[in-house]
Design a protein around this motif. Sequence first.
Motif, PDB file in Angstrom:
ATOM      1  N   GLU A  88      42.126  37.042  42.354  1.00 35.13           N
ATOM      2  CA  GLU A  88      41.147  37.458  41.351  1.00 35.13           C
ATOM      3  C   GLU A  88      41.728  37.408  39.941  1.00 35.13           C
ATOM      4  O   GLU A  88      41.125  36.830  39.021  1.00 35.13           O
ATOM      5  CB  GLU A  88      40.648  38.863  41.654  1.00 35.13           C
TER       6      GLU A  88
ATOM      7  N   ASN B 130      34.724  31.138  43.681  1.00 30.26           N
ATOM      8  CA  ASN B 130      34.594  31.239  42.229  1.00 30.26           C
ATOM      9  C   ASN B 130      33.512  30.253  41.797  1.00 30.26           C
ATOM     10  O   ASN B 130      32.772  29.732  42.641  1.00 30.26           O
ATOM     11  CB  ASN B 130      35.928  30.993  41.509  1.00 30.26           C
TER      12      ASN B 130
ATOM     13  N   TYR C  42      39.100  34.083  41.590  1.00 30.78           N
ATOM     14  CA  TYR C  42      38.392  34.081  42.864  1.00 30.78           C
ATOM     15  C   TYR C  42      38.042  35.506  43.283  1.00 30.78           C
ATOM     16  O   TYR C  42      38.876  36.402  43.207  1.00 30.78           O
ATOM     17  CB  TYR C  42      39.267  33.482  43.972  1.00 30.78           C
ATOM     18  N   ASP C  43      36.815  35.687  43.730  1.00 31.95           N
ATOM     19  CA  ASP C  43      36.405  36.934  44.355  1.00 31.95           C
ATOM     20  C   ASP C  43      36.383  36.737  45.867  1.00 31.95           C
ATOM     21  O   ASP C  43      36.058  35.652  46.357  1.00 31.95           O
ATOM     22  CB  ASP C  43      35.005  37.345  43.897  1.00 31.95           C
TER      23      ASP C  43
ATOM     24  N   TYR D 232      44.820  39.029  47.533  1.00 28.11           N
ATOM     25  CA  TYR D 232      43.446  38.980  47.033  1.00 28.11           C
ATOM     26  C   TYR D 232      43.385  39.412  45.569  1.00 28.11           C
ATOM     27  O   TYR D 232      42.544  38.929  44.798  1.00 28.11           O
ATOM     28  CB  TYR D 232      42.522  39.832  47.909  1.00 28.11           C
TER      29      TYR D 232
END
Length: 201
Positions: free
Chosen positions: A39, A135, A44-45, A35
């Motif tokens: 990011e 995102n 991407y969160d 993860y």
Amino acid sequence: MGIFDTIRAVLGTSAETDATREADPEDLFGMSTAYMTMEADLGYDHVGEAALCFSGVDSTRFDDAVSMVEEILEAGEIETGTGFHRHEDDHGYHWFVLEDDDPEDLVTSVHFAADQFIEEGFGSRLLAAVFGFENGDGRAYWIYSFRRGAYYPFAPDGTSDRNQRAEFKLQSVLDGELGLEDDESYWYPLWPDAPGRHPWE
């Protein structure tokens, strides 16, 4: 959730002969670092949710195992604040959906739940663990197939198309960090029911 028969074949019991190796819930911990890569390298969160999908069986022992999983998740909710709920989708599959702003807590909770199923002798009922990200271009998911013992990316574009460019980008960046499914024919989609919804909704 739109899971088609072909997806049932690979995530369900008929996929036994297609298994590349025995699934290991320890694989799920790979998402604890992935993860951060999602990011830092891809923008991407995480969406604050993850889910564990499993198939049911008409058995008192299985019902007891599910109850034990719920007890574990309830204890985790008190300790870490990771909320959860359970539901059955239109295809008869069961989901534990977890909610937490801390992605590491999500990974830990999914792992605990999966590990408990295995300890109770029902590891064969586990189908997939799903971790969501988003995102500016849309959402993407990492799906861990318990039948294949590997992760694969899924980037839905609406409810019937997928963003393959995004999926291959995810594959190239996370290869080596996650144990990836190298046979793309097993990258089965878990379509959401409507645009903007998650597969587990």
